[in-house]
Design an enzyme around this catalytic site. Structure first.
Site, PDB file in Angstrom:
ATOM      1  N   ASP A   1       0.951  -1.025   0.062  1.00 25.17           N
ATOM      2  CA  ASP A   1      -0.138   0.050   0.036  1.00 25.17           C
ATOM      3  C   ASP A   1       0.756   1.180   0.082  1.00 25.17           C
ATOM      4  O   ASP A   1       1.864   1.305   0.560  1.00 25.17           O
ATOM      5  CB  ASP A   1      -0.922   0.013   1.335  1.00 25.17           C
ATOM      6  CG  ASP A   1      -2.191  -0.776   1.092  1.00 25.17           C
ATOM      7  OD1 ASP A   1      -2.571  -1.025   0.058  1.00 25.17           O
ATOM      8  OD2 ASP A   1      -2.381  -1.483   1.956  1.00 25.17           O
TER       9      ASP A   1
ATOM     10  N   THR B   1     -15.022  22.522   4.996  1.00 29.34           N
ATOM     11  CA  THR B   1     -16.176  21.530   4.734  1.00 29.34           C
ATOM     12  C   THR B   1     -16.244  20.871   3.512  1.00 29.34           C
ATOM     13  O   THR B   1     -15.576  21.280   2.463  1.00 29.34           O
ATOM     14  CB  THR B   1     -17.593  22.452   4.909  1.00 29.34           C
ATOM     15  OG1 THR B   1     -17.651  23.258   3.667  1.00 29.34           O
ATOM     16  CG2 THR B   1     -17.673  23.393   6.172  1.00 29.34           C
TER      17      THR B   1
ATOM     18  N   ARG C   1     -14.941  22.691   0.259  1.00 32.19           N
ATOM     19  CA  ARG C   1     -13.772  22.236   0.210  1.00 32.19           C
ATOM     20  C   ARG C   1     -12.487  23.363   0.022  1.00 32.19           C
ATOM     21  O   ARG C   1     -11.749  23.379  -0.563  1.00 32.19           O
ATOM     22  CB  ARG C   1     -13.542  21.583  -1.410  1.00 32.19           C
ATOM     23  CG  ARG C   1     -14.703  20.491  -1.324  1.00 32.19           C
ATOM     24  CD  ARG C   1     -14.683  19.736  -3.002  1.00 32.19           C
ATOM     25  NE  ARG C   1     -13.321  19.227  -3.364  1.00 32.19           N
ATOM     26  CZ  ARG C   1     -12.846  19.066  -4.527  1.00 32.19           C
ATOM     27  NH1 ARG C   1     -13.960  19.880  -5.377  1.00 32.19           N
ATOM     28  NH2 ARG C   1     -11.982  18.642  -4.876  1.00 32.19           N
TER      29      ARG C   1
ATOM     30  N   LYS D   1      -7.576  28.801   1.302  1.00 34.50           N
ATOM     31  CA  LYS D   1      -6.829  27.864   0.548  1.00 34.50           C
ATOM     32  C   LYS D   1      -7.680  26.550   0.376  1.00 34.50           C
ATOM     33  O   LYS D   1      -8.428  26.271   1.204  1.00 34.50           O
ATOM     34  CB  LYS D   1      -5.490  27.435   1.455  1.00 34.50           C
ATOM     35  CG  LYS D   1      -5.749  26.606   2.486  1.00 34.50           C
ATOM     36  CD  LYS D   1      -4.448  26.306   3.261  1.00 34.50           C
ATOM     37  CE  LYS D   1      -4.303  25.056   4.171  1.00 34.50           C
ATOM     38  NZ  LYS D   1      -5.285  25.063   5.338  1.00 34.50           N
TER      39      LYS D   1
END
Lengths: 562, 697
Positions: free
Chosen positions: B323, B393, B397, B410
């Site tokens: 992974d 949120t 975004r 940002k």
């Protein structure tokens, strides 16, 4: 011919056969050569099979056993009634039961151990119809087993390993018959005798001696006898007989015939598994051991026989007792080593008269299991067994569960390879122990001292390895030696073939693991060294005590080893 | 009054802070004592028969013992004693290997105290029962301070749990209902809050129970390769029995034909000695110790293998699925550059970015603050003026800060661009190319804006772990292909794969895609190893030849895999592969050594064996050993002592270096093959000299 010229000719000739005969054999067994398909078909119809009907290893082995049993039985019968059969100008009587059993076993197992004198025991019918036929058939059976084992490596997830009937038919038609025919013509052309007329009687007016000279169909028989690494000659003295081995050219031809198929099969192996390098690796292992043994024995024979030297005779031409002056010491040694390391067993000089270490060279050559290059087919399948053991030990040392040509070597394979490697030393040692313990066995040797032990050990080693080379000096034509020899030969042949076929079955059913950087390389110098190590260590460790009681102590009795 | 103060014994049941991997020296005194006792218990013929090589030695010992009673001699007794010691040394080696596991199991057992469980009745009331009476499907309540009575899944609540008892990791972990962090393990301790757990383990089948069983090796089964090797050793034993037994008739006959005086009978004691020296006792004695020690080495690294088979398979692995997050990269993206646009000064951009991130507690946010400090020495400032943080949120975004009329934001490029346009600003022409460049390089662009002005872009980079590239290079040398698994898009994945030096990658990986990849590799005959923790990893973990489940993972994942990593460190997969290889190499090396030893033993014993019949054979006595008896005794003593000498090697394993197969093989053939031929010549001679000096032969 000098030794070096002989070797040069052989190397070139064998190099060519390795490449082209090897490739040709792969094509034959993979069904790509079909120009005699019309001749194949009747056989398949007779047996009720076809190249498409493949067999599992069990059926393959079953067919092989049935086939060999039939030949064993029929051949035995024919030898017993040869007196009533045609082609018997000298009116030879029936072959005695124990001798017939030993002889027939001997030819069925590709051993060609001869407890009889060909020209004094066998009718022409027996020579041609029984013995020569066997020389073809037993060679084909050996090759078939080898090919089946190679298929075990080349196939993936396959329940079958080929068709026994198809394999021997093709082997016979495409390989053995054509080569033996051409070689037979050359031998006869060089002067080997080929006639169905009886013995010739010659009166030498010069010294007033009348000689009866045995003759027979020796020329063509000699071809297949060598090609199939059989070694059972027409004459008692085998290839030392001038009517069988008339010239230096025939001497080389006989060696070439013997070595050609066993060596070339390594190319066949390489081609069938898709890596010539792998075939070349096995070839190298064979050649190295073979070369060392030739050097060792030739050197031993080039020295004075210590027993002769002790008698105050100093020879400047090596140990010449029991050797054909036509061939000389070292060439004779080359010949006999070639024959003991190919399971051929023919001789052109008396092994019994070799120096003790020279004799040891011949004896130990067989004790290595007949893999350098060994018999037709049997050499390849036996060296593959050793290779599997080498892979198992070596493969572990790189940190992977071992694999050979992508096939994982696991418990089952180790068990079968172990079994196949175990049989020969076990049988030879135990039967030798039996022979030296019984009165009937002790009566055999003509000599005393360690040489007597060597004679018995040599006889049972030779038969157990299906070699047939005789040390001589042993009265072998007794009920005891005929019977124990038959047991020795049967076990030495079939008790190795069956596990080898089971191994083929187990391997064929496996997945092929792709090779990578972390894979144990089985085609380089290190691997060759490991295979040689396993062959020498297994042979050496099992037979060292016995050999030390025979040739080693005999030689040491003369003061020093060399 | 004076009282002798005894240090308080460690309270039973107190969780030790060590976890399983309690470090013990190779020759821990406690283990040594236990092992000595166990070696005698192991003399039971029913135990011995499982090891064909050592069984033959035991039978040989009995034969020489009878011979020594019948015809007492110092020699016969000395051989008997040394043969017996050979058997004992083998038992001791195995006991030593097991002892380390047993000691660890005892530690675990002490931890598995009789905990009380608070079982919930169907009506919601609680009852107190012993933890051992819990069965699968029960629900229990655990509150702060409680020990979780058995394995289960949290069905209600969230809690911090101290798992140090099992993992040795002292930092508590958060466990909550639902999702991939719901599994709890019996024996661990709830530190805060209250949880309801549904028990998922049958009685006696808990993780702790299994762990005890595993480290103890209670039901250890021979692994496939071990079985194969045992067969080979059996073959090498069987073949030498006729070799030795036939020597008696051979010697009789030799005496007969050579006219030597005497019957040529060879001593039974010497024959047995020869047999024991020839059969592969060294590897036979150490084989099971090697296997147990291999498992033990995994435990030392906090990995529990459910079977020895899995450890062996690890050595064979040709493809590693790793992974990305946590294994190849540090797991969090880090700010690596400020790229100003539209003529903004880089320092201003850094300053605004830092302001916008002050309240951002995510690792990404913190890394921006750190970068601003590193590059421009912009310190974290206390905001004295009124300000308001705008949290991230899913809708906007974006995150940021409103202060002094500034509205700093940002966020993802699209969102910030929309926000700027909404505030009447325009998008500088150089923004899009920069965003695209950063995306293509495998990093994540965060656009920073102040009201209608776009200031620039922060490059968030996936940081590849230090030294990982070298690890992968080693893997490649060992012939192992590494494949990175990531949910990133192919572009990002390719860039990271290149930086980390993996051979291949699987982007936008779904559990199904992972499964397919494993199956494809396996169809090609390759063995695949992977790590996983989620329930959706379970099928792939089960399919992989080596599936290492993270201890933090779900019960399903842990049950599907064949190893559990207690530290939950996916990088450890690489260690696991090395341990697997080391295990196999140790077996191969000692087998080679064992067989190679035979050469010297022959040269010692054969001349001695036939000394009476054929004194000429003394030429073979190339070591110039003193006498037949001293020669045989020296060989037998060497054969026994070499086992003891190699116990540390068997337990530690042959040193493994990540180089190509050819190099490893060459090295091991030289050391154990050639060395195995030479060493006994030297040591047998030495032992002979000592025996002569002591007049003990």
């Amino acid at each position: 011919m000098g030794l070096f010229l002989t070797i040069l000719v052989l190397v070139v000739a064998l190099g060519i056969t390795w490449r082209y005969l090897g490739s040709y054999m792969a094509n034959v067994f993979e069904g790509r050569v079909r120009y005699l398909a019309w001749a194949e078909r009747p056989f398949y119809r007779l047996i009720g099979t076809s190249p498409e009907q493949e067999q599992s290893w069990k059926r393959y082995a079953g067919s092989l056993i049935i086939f060999s049993a039939i030949f064993l039985g029929v051949g035995y019968l024919l030898l017993r009634i040869q007196g009533s059969l045609p082609l018997n100008p000298q009116h030879m009587g029936a072959v005695k039961p124990a001798l017939a059993l030993n002889t027939q076993t001997s030819f069925v197992t590709n051993t060609n151990w001869q407890n009889y004198g060909g020209e004094t025991t066998m009718s022409y019918f027996s020579q041609i119809g029984v013995l020569t036929v066997q020389q073809f058939v037993s060679a084909a059976v050996g090759i078939a087993v080898a090919i089946a084992l190679v298929r075990g490596f080349s196939r993936r997830n396959s329940p079958t390993i080929g068709n026994f009937w198809v394999d021997i038919t093709r082997c016979m038609l495409y390989i053995l018959l054509p080569i033996a025919f051409v070689a037979g013509l050359i031998l006869v052309g060089e002067g080997a005798v080929m006639t169905l007329a009886g013995t010739a009687t010659i009166h030498d007016a010069l010294n007033g001696v009348t000689q009866t000279i045995p003759r027979g169909p020796a020329g063509f028989m000699g071809a297949i006898m060598q090609l199939g690494t059989n070694g059972g000659g027409f004459f008692n003295v085998d290839l030392a007989h001038p009517l069988q081995n008339p010239t230096a050219i025939t001497n080389v031809l006989y060696i070439w015939l013997t070595l050609s198929i066993p060596f070339a099969l390594t190319y066949t192996f390489g081609k069938m598994v898709g890596s010539i390098r792998h075939g070349a690796a096995l070839l190298s292992a064979m050649v190295i051991i073979f070369g060392v043994w030739v050097g060792f024995t030739s050197y031993a024979e080039h020295t004075n026989n210590p027993a002769v030297a002790a008698a105050g005779v100093h020879s400047t031409v090596g140990n010449t007792e029991g050797k054909e002056v036509r061939f000389g010491d070292t060439s004779s040694a080359l010949f006999n080593v070639s024959m003991t390391q190919t399971s051929d067993g023919a001789i052109d000089s008396a092994s019994d008269s070799y120096t003790p270490v020279g004799g040891m060279g011949l004896l130990t050559g067989m004790m290595l299991g007949e893999v350098t290059p060994g018999g037709t087919g049997s050499g390849l399948y036996t060296i593959l067994v050793y290779a599997i053991i080498a892979v198992f030990i070596g493969g572990l040392m790189i940190g992977r569960t071992p694999e050979y040509l992508g096939k994982k070597i696991q418990a089952k394979e180790v068990k079968l390879a172990g079994l196949a490697a175990l049989v020969m030393p076990l049988v030879v040692l135990i039967l030798t122990a039996v022979a030296v313990s019984l009165h009937a066995g002790r009566a055999g040797p003509l000599n005393s001292g360690p040489h007597a032990f060597s004679e018995i050990l040599y006889a049972l080693t030779s038969q157990g390895n299906n070699n047939g080379s005789a040390f001589a000096g042993l009265t072998g034509n007794t009920a005891f030696y005929n019977t124990i020899g038959a047991v020795d030969m049967l076990l030495g042949r079939f008790a190795i073939m069956i596990p080898a076929l089971a191994l083929a079955g187990a391997l064929a059913g496996k997945q092929i693991v792709p090779a990578g950087l972390g894979t144990f390389r089985t085609d380089n110098g290190m691997f060759i060294g490991l295979v040689i190590g396993v062959i020498i260590i297994i042979g050496g460790l099992t037979f060292f005590p016995a050999v030390s009681l025979g040739p080693i102590v005999e030689q040491l009795s003369h003061g020093k080893f060399w | 009054m004076t009282a002798t103060v005894t240090p308080p014994a460690a309270a039973p049941g107190a969780p030790t802070p060590h976890g399983v991997a309690e470090a013990r020296s190779l020759f821990d005194r406690e283990i040594l004592v236990h092992s000595l006792r166990d070696s005698i218990v192991k003399l039971n013929p029913r135990v011995q028969i499982k090891n064909p090589v050592m069984f033959v030695v035991l039978v040989g010992t009995v034969i020489t013992f009878i011979e020594a009673i019948a015809k007492p001699s110092f020699f016969a007794w000395a051989i008997t004693v040394w043969l017996f010691l050979t058997v004992m040394f083998a038992n001791f080696a195995e006991a030593m290997a097991e002892g380390r596991g047993k000691a660890q199991a005892d530690t675990l057992r002490r931890m598995r105290s009789e905990t009380e469980a608070r079982r919930l009745r169907t009506d919601g009331t609680e009852e107190r029962i012993a933890a051992s009476e819990l069965s699968k499907g029960d629900t229990v309540v655990c509150e702060a301070g409680d020990i979780i009575p058995s394995d289960g899944d949290i069905i209600e609540g969230i809690a911090s749990v101290d798992e140090s008892a099992i993992t040795g990791e002292s930092a508590p972990v958060i466990r909550e209902s639902g999702g991939d962090r719901s599994a709890v393990t019996g024996g661990t301790k709830v530190l805060s809050d209250r949880i309801v757990v549904r028990i998922t383990a049958e009685r006696g089948q808990t993780f702790l129970d299994r762990m005890i069983g595993l480290v103890e090796g209670a039901n250890r089964q021979k692994t496939p390769n071990e079985i194969a090797l045992t067969i080979l050793l059996a073959v090498l034993t069987i073949v030498f029995i006729p070799v030795v037994v036939t020597l008696d008739p051979f010697a009789h006959y030799s005496a007969l034909v050579s006219g030597a005086t005497g019957s040529g009978t060879v001593s039974v004691v010497i024959l047995v000695s020869l047999l024991v020296c020839l059969i592969p006792t060294t590897i036979g004695a150490l084989l099971s110790a090697i296997g147990i020690a291999g498992m033990d080495r995994l435990v030392q690294r906090n990995v529990l293998a459910m079977s020895g088979r899995a450890v062996e398979a690890a050595g064979d692995v040709q493809t590693l699925l790793l992974d990305k997050t946590g294994t190849i990269t540090l797991g969090n993206r880090m700010a690596s550059a400020f790229v100003p646009v539209g003529g903004t000064d880089e320092r201003d951009l850094a300053s605004s970015a830092q302001l916008a991130s002050l309240a951002d507690d995510t690792p990404e946010g913190r890394s921006i603050v750190v970068l601003a400090k590193e590059k421009f020495d912009i310190r974290e400032r206390a905001l004295d003026t009124p300000h308001q943080f705008v949290p991230f949120t899913a809708q906007t975004r974006m995150s940021g800060l409103d202060v002094d009329g500034q509205k700093i934001r940002k966020g993802a490029a699209d969102s910030v661009k929309r926000w700027v346009t909404e505030h009447g600003g325009s998008i500088p022409a150089d923004l899009d190319p920069i965003v695209e460049r950063i995306s293509k390089s495998g990093s994540t662009p965060l656009v920073v804006a102040d009201g209608p002005t776009v200031l620039g872009v922060i490059e968030l980079k996936d940081v590849v772990k230090q030294g990982i590239r070298e690890k992968f290079d080693q893997m490649r040398q060992m012939g192992i292909r590494t494949v990175m698994i990531t949910g990133d898009n192919p572009l990002t994945a390719a860039a990271i794969a290149q930086e980390a030096g993996v051979d291949d990658f699987l982007a936008e990986a779904t559990p199904e895609a992972k499964m397919d990849l494993i199956k494809t590799e396996q169809e090609g005959g390759k063995l695949v190893a992977m790590t996983g923790d989620g329930t959706n990893d379970a099928p792939a973990l089960a399919q992989a030849d080596v599936g290492v489940a993270m201890n933090t993972g779900t019960t399903a994942a842990k049950e599907a895999g064949n190893m559990v990593d207690l530290d939950s460190n996916p990088t450890k997969l690489i260690d696991v592969v090395e341990i697997g290889k080391q295990l196999l190499i140790t077996r191969g090396a000692l087998t080679t050594f064992s067989i190679a030893n035979d050469v010297a033993k022959y040269f010692a014993i054969i001349p001695a064996l036939f000394a009476a019949t054929y004194p000429q054979l003394s030429t073979l006595n190339i070591m110039k050993l003193h006498s037949p008896t001293s020669a045989v005794l020296s060989a037998v003593i060497f054969n026994a002592l070499v086992i003891v000498a190699l116990i540390p090697l068997a337990l530690r394993g042959v040193r493994f270096r990540a180089v190509g197969a050819a190099a490893i093989l060459r090295r091991n053939v030289w050391i154990y093959g050639i060395g195995g031929i030479i060493a006994p010549f030297i040591f047998i001679k030495l032992i002979d000299l000592i025996l002569v000096a002591l007049h003990a032969y």
